[in-house]
Motif scaffolding. Structure first.
Motif, short mmCIF file in Angstrom:
data_model
loop_
_atom_site.label_atom_id
_atom_site.label_comp_id
_atom_site.label_asym_id
_atom_site.label_seq_id
_atom_site.Cartn_x
_atom_site.Cartn_y
_atom_site.Cartn_z
N SER A 59 38.71 34.15 45.39
CA SER A 59 37.99 33.53 44.28
C SER A 59 36.62 34.16 44.08
CB SER A 59 37.86 32.02 44.55
OG SER A 59 37.08 31.41 43.56
N HIS A 77 36.79 37.74 42.68
CA HIS A 77 37.11 37.75 41.25
C HIS A 77 35.89 37.40 40.39
CE1 HIS A 77 41.75 37.26 41.86
NE2 HIS A 77 41.31 38.49 42.10
N GLN A 81 51.03 33.22 43.10
CA GLN A 81 50.39 32.68 41.89
C GLN A 81 49.30 31.68 42.24
OE1 GLN A 81 52.89 32.12 38.30
NE2 GLN A 81 54.63 32.47 39.68
N ASP A 115 46.34 33.63 43.44
CA ASP A 115 45.78 34.50 42.39
C ASP A 115 45.33 35.84 42.98
OD1 ASP A 115 45.10 35.16 39.76
OD2 ASP A 115 43.02 34.49 40.03
N LYS A 138 50.00 42.33 40.87
CA LYS A 138 50.01 41.77 39.52
C LYS A 138 50.45 42.85 38.54
CE LYS A 138 46.37 38.25 39.94
NZ LYS A 138 44.99 37.90 39.54
#
Length: 404
Positions: free
Chosen positions: A186, A189, A211, A214, A237
């Motif tokens: 997190s 990103h 998923q 992420d 991805k």
């Protein structure tokens, strides 16, 4: 009901003896053992439909292709990837890491920064060092503390607009530490960095959800998950996989070839040059099915009981020190006996039929941090027992008495 005695019957190797003693296999972090159900799939492939895939109209080729792609679908569902073509079947975790490192060599430039953790296996250090040498990017390290946990406050400070890539293992192979990868992903990103997670040690113990995490890239090996060696998977991805160039050139990864120009195949074949480990891929799918039939919640609960029991019993031995005391860890215990080299302990344990790993476990920076040459590592799987832990403890006591 979790029945370890019944589960052990699935593993023929657990019936053998070593040096006249019943085998006690506690080197699962290096490679797990293979159940008969997966062995049967391997034998069936070579006995009944051994053929190259994607290239033949004959029956054997079609059967092999169908089974191979069915295995990819099984792996996709297990890891909850959005698309089957986001699963690249590789030769293993190291192959997947190098594939991504090679791809990013065309995307990085001088003054870009790459972050790795101090808990990494060499395969998640060396490729990034090589990448930095090629591109002029800088490698920075997220430090660890004496419990074997990452210092997240320093991670926060290391992140910047120059951070392009973050690489961290989900679980440390040397210490068993479970890293806070949700937080790591997190925060990376937030500054626009991509994240690759080395899941080789995590996937035997838990069920990562691509998923939900992420994560941009995730790598794993079949041989840690009751499957064969020489096969693994890279999840990426779709957007990233389309952006990266192919890792290898050859058959299967092309759409059209002429001497003037070549165009590449769609995903996943763009990254799967040459004849793959067909049998290995099919067996990987079978191994995933086998572990899911037991259930990862049941596996995690049982292995945690083994970890707690083994930790308590080993710490009763005077002069024994455990390295890696994170609050969140899996069933790995790295330890040393005061004044005794780990290799000598491991050699004596082998004479007693107990298989452990000794050395730096391809994690020399960790050993340098603790200022030790290596450790004795006992790593437990869901087919180990408390009785085997008792034998290990007795063996360590005997080794101590003989070597002191």
């Amino acid at each position: 009901m979790f029945n370890v005695d019944k589960i052990r019957q699935d593993f023929p190797i657990l019936q053998r003896q070593v040096n006249g003693k019943p085998l006690i296999y506690l080197d699962n972090a290096a490679t797990s053992q293979t159940p008969q159900q997966v062995i049967d799939v391997i034998v069936d492939y070579y006995s009944h439909y051994n053929s190259n895939i994607h290239r033949g109209v004959h029956t054997l080729s079609q059967e092999a292709t169908d089974k191979y792609e069915a295995a990819r679908n099984t792996i996709q569902k297990h890891f909850n990837a959005k698309h089957a073509y986001e699963i690249i079947l590789t030769a293993g975790t190291t192959h997947g890491i190098n594939l991504i490192a090679s791809g990013f060599s065309s995307l990085l430039k001088k003054d870009d920064e790459i972050l790795v953790s101090a808990l990494e296996h060499h395969s998640n250090i060396v490729p990034w060092q090589m990448l930095c040498e090629k591109t002029g990017a800088t490698l920075k390290v997220i430090p660890m503390n004496m419990d074997g946990e990452l210092v997240m406050s320093v991670y926060d400070k290391l992140l910047s607009k120059n951070t392009k890539l973050v690489f961290v293992n989900h679980i440390s192979n040397a210490l068993g530490t479970i890293n806070p990868i949700e937080e790591i992903i997190s925060k990376a990103h937030e500054v626009g960095a991509a994240v690759l997670v080395d899941g080789a040690q995590a996937c035997p113990h838990l069920k990562p959800d691509m998923q939900a995490l992420d994560v941009d890239f995730y790598v794993a090996s079949a041989h840690k998950m009751c499957g064969p060696t020489g096969v693994g998977m890279l999840y990426g991805k779709e957007a990233w996989l389309k952006k990266l160039p192919p890792y290898q050139g050859g058959g299967e990864m092309i759409a059209e070839v002429s001497f003037e120009k070549t165009t590449y195949a769609d995903l996943p074949h763009k990254f799967e040059a040459g004849t793959p480990n067909i049998c290995g891929g099919i067996a990987f799918g079978a191994a995933v099915d086998y572990m899911n039939a037991i259930g990862f919640e049941a596996i995690a609960k049982y292995e945690h009981e083994l970890l707690d029991y083994a930790t308590a019993e080993l710490l009763k031995i005077e002069g024994l020190k455990i390295f890696g005391t994170a609050k969140e860890k899996t069933s790995v215990i790295s330890f040393n006996l005061e004044g005794i080299h780990p290799y000598d302990v491991g050699t004596l344990l082998d004479k007693m039929g107990i298989a452990v790993r000794t050395g730096h476990h391809c994690a020399q920076p960790i050993m340098n941090f603790f200022n030790i040459p290596g450790t004795v590592r006992a790593s437990f799987a869901f087919y180990n027992t408390k009785a085997e832990v008792d034998t290990l403890v007795s063996g360590v006591k005997k080794a101590k008495m003989m070597l002191s």
